[in-house]
Design a protein around this motif. Structure first.
Motif, PDB file in Angstrom:
ATOM      1  N   GLY A 188     -36.227   1.487 -13.540  1.00 61.64           N
ATOM      2  CA  GLY A 188     -35.714   1.292 -12.199  1.00 61.64           C
ATOM      3  C   GLY A 188     -34.814   2.415 -11.741  1.00 61.64           C
ATOM      4  N   ILE A 189     -34.359   2.316 -10.498  1.00 63.38           N
ATOM      5  CA  ILE A 189     -33.473   3.337  -9.947  1.00 63.38           C
ATOM      6  C   ILE A 189     -32.124   3.347 -10.663  1.00 63.38           C
ATOM      7  N   ASP A 190     -31.839   2.274 -11.400  1.00 66.13           N
ATOM      8  CA  ASP A 190     -30.600   2.195 -12.179  1.00 66.13           C
ATOM      9  C   ASP A 190     -30.777   2.767 -13.584  1.00 66.13           C
ATOM     10  N   ASP A 191     -31.957   3.340 -13.846  1.00 68.34           N
ATOM     11  CA  ASP A 191     -32.286   3.979 -15.120  1.00 68.34           C
ATOM     12  C   ASP A 191     -32.426   2.970 -16.263  1.00 68.34           C
ATOM     13  N   ILE A 192     -32.624   1.714 -15.934  1.00 68.98           N
ATOM     14  CA  ILE A 192     -32.859   0.690 -16.945  1.00 68.98           C
ATOM     15  C   ILE A 192     -34.357   0.576 -17.192  1.00 68.98           C
ATOM     16  N   THR A 193     -34.753   0.664 -18.453  1.00 70.58           N
ATOM     17  CA  THR A 193     -36.161   0.614 -18.820  1.00 70.58           C
ATOM     18  C   THR A 193     -36.522  -0.782 -19.329  1.00 70.58           C
ATOM     19  N   THR A 194     -37.632  -1.309 -18.828  1.00 72.56           N
ATOM     20  CA  THR A 194     -38.145  -2.606 -19.262  1.00 72.56           C
ATOM     21  C   THR A 194     -39.553  -2.402 -19.798  1.00 72.56           C
ATOM     22  N   THR A 195     -39.821  -2.923 -20.993  1.00 75.83           N
ATOM     23  CA  THR A 195     -41.155  -2.805 -21.571  1.00 75.83           C
ATOM     24  C   THR A 195     -41.825  -4.171 -21.623  1.00 75.83           C
ATOM     25  N   PHE A 196     -43.168  -4.152 -21.572  1.00 75.00           N
ATOM     26  CA  PHE A 196     -43.960  -5.379 -21.560  1.00 75.00           C
ATOM     27  C   PHE A 196     -45.029  -5.289 -22.647  1.00 75.00           C
ATOM     28  N   GLU A 197     -45.253  -6.403 -23.333  1.00 70.07           N
ATOM     29  CA  GLU A 197     -46.291  -6.454 -24.361  1.00 70.07           C
ATOM     30  C   GLU A 197     -47.266  -7.581 -24.040  1.00 70.07           C
ATOM     31  N   TYR A 198     -48.541  -7.358 -24.381  1.00 73.95           N
ATOM     32  CA  TYR A 198     -49.598  -8.308 -24.039  1.00 73.95           C
ATOM     33  C   TYR A 198     -50.456  -8.590 -25.270  1.00 73.95           C
ATOM     34  N   ASP A 199     -51.111  -9.741 -25.240  1.00 70.64           N
ATOM     35  CA  ASP A 199     -52.023 -10.040 -26.338  1.00 70.64           C
ATOM     36  C   ASP A 199     -53.391  -9.440 -26.023  1.00 70.64           C
ATOM     37  N   ALA A 200     -54.381  -9.765 -26.868  1.00 68.76           N
ATOM     38  CA  ALA A 200     -55.709  -9.162 -26.709  1.00 68.76           C
ATOM     39  C   ALA A 200     -56.432  -9.596 -25.452  1.00 68.76           C
ATOM     40  N   PHE A 201     -55.930 -10.659 -24.803  1.00 62.47           N
ATOM     41  CA  PHE A 201     -56.546 -11.146 -23.580  1.00 62.47           C
ATOM     42  C   PHE A 201     -55.768 -10.712 -22.326  1.00 62.47           C
ATOM     43  N   GLY A 202     -54.801  -9.838 -22.496  1.00 64.79           N
ATOM     44  CA  GLY A 202     -54.041  -9.347 -21.360  1.00 64.79           C
ATOM     45  C   GLY A 202     -52.952 -10.271 -20.904  1.00 64.79           C
ATOM     46  N   ARG A 203     -52.593 -11.242 -21.757  1.00 70.63           N
ATOM     47  CA  ARG A 203     -51.539 -12.183 -21.383  1.00 70.63           C
ATOM     48  C   ARG A 203     -50.182 -11.646 -21.849  1.00 70.63           C
ATOM     49  N   LEU A 204     -49.196 -11.786 -20.983  1.00 70.07           N
ATOM     50  CA  LEU A 204     -47.849 -11.289 -21.286  1.00 70.07           C
ATOM     51  C   LEU A 204     -47.240 -12.075 -22.435  1.00 70.07           C
TER      52      LEU A 204
END
Length: 204
Positions: A188-204
């Motif tokens: 974000g513009i605040d320089d905070i990084t957020t990561t996301f992980e998904y399973d083999a079916f594309g579910r968060l």
């Protein structure tokens, strides 16, 4: 069993060629029994079924007329509004009228919108696109004030916006999973990084 509200449509059936018809609503009456208000709307069309004039009347309160001009972008059939004029008249007051104009490129993408057209307080919004048709820039300008712009940069295939810049010039970035089209990391513009992980079916 008292009536709360009621909407009545007045329709006509228009022949549109061999075995083809389209129902045209020419008037709408809305009765709000609880508020004791009845609103009447009349509609006018061009030969291409575009609504060119709409008049909404609340008796002894206000009448609003909206007149729209359509042109062809692209082709020969009018399909895009180039001017919308709204005239409002409140009971006992002078009418107030505003016009919004629109311009398009040869791909029928909106490139320019002017609100309060013809007035000193007009506000202009311009839109820019890349070669793949993605919206990349939006700029708002008005007399006496600085322009405000936002922009987006897309990936090399033109699928996902990977960098966005807001009106203050601050940037945010997003990385995507190319298979599922979902974000894997945002900063974000605040320089905070957020990561996301998904399973083999594309579910968060």
């Amino acid at each position: 069993n008292s009536l709360i509200s009621e909407t009545i449509l007045t329709n006509t059936l228009v022949a549109a060629g061999t075995k083809r018809f389209w129902p045209k609503t020419t008037a709408v009456t809305q009765n709000d029994a609880l508020a004791g208000v009845t609103t009447s709307t009349s509609l006018e069309y061009d030969t291409y079924a575009n609504v060119t004039k709409q008049t909404v009347t609340i008796p002894n309160v206000q009448t609003t007329e909206t007149t729209t001009i359509f042109e062809s972008f692209p082709g020969s059939i009018p399909n895009k509004p180039t001017s919308i004029k709204v005239k409002s008249t409140r009971s006992g007051e002078a009418a107030y009228e505003t016009t919004t104009t629109f311009a398009y490129n040869t791909k029928a993408q909106l490139t320019n919108k002017v609100e309060f057209s013809g007035l000193t307080s007009s506000v202009t919004t311009t839109y820019g696109y890349n070669t793949l048709g993605n919206l990349t820039t939006t700029t708002i300008s008005a007399p006496g004030v600085s322009n405000r712009s936002v922009s987006s940069i897309f990936d090399t295939k033109g699928r996902y916006p990977i960098e966005n810049t807001n009106e203050m010039g601050y940037k945010s970035t997003t990385q995507y999973d190319s298979k599922w089209g979902v974000p894997t990391e945002t900063k974000g513009i605040d320089d905070i990084t957020t990561t996301f992980e998904y399973d083999a079916f594309g579910r968060l």
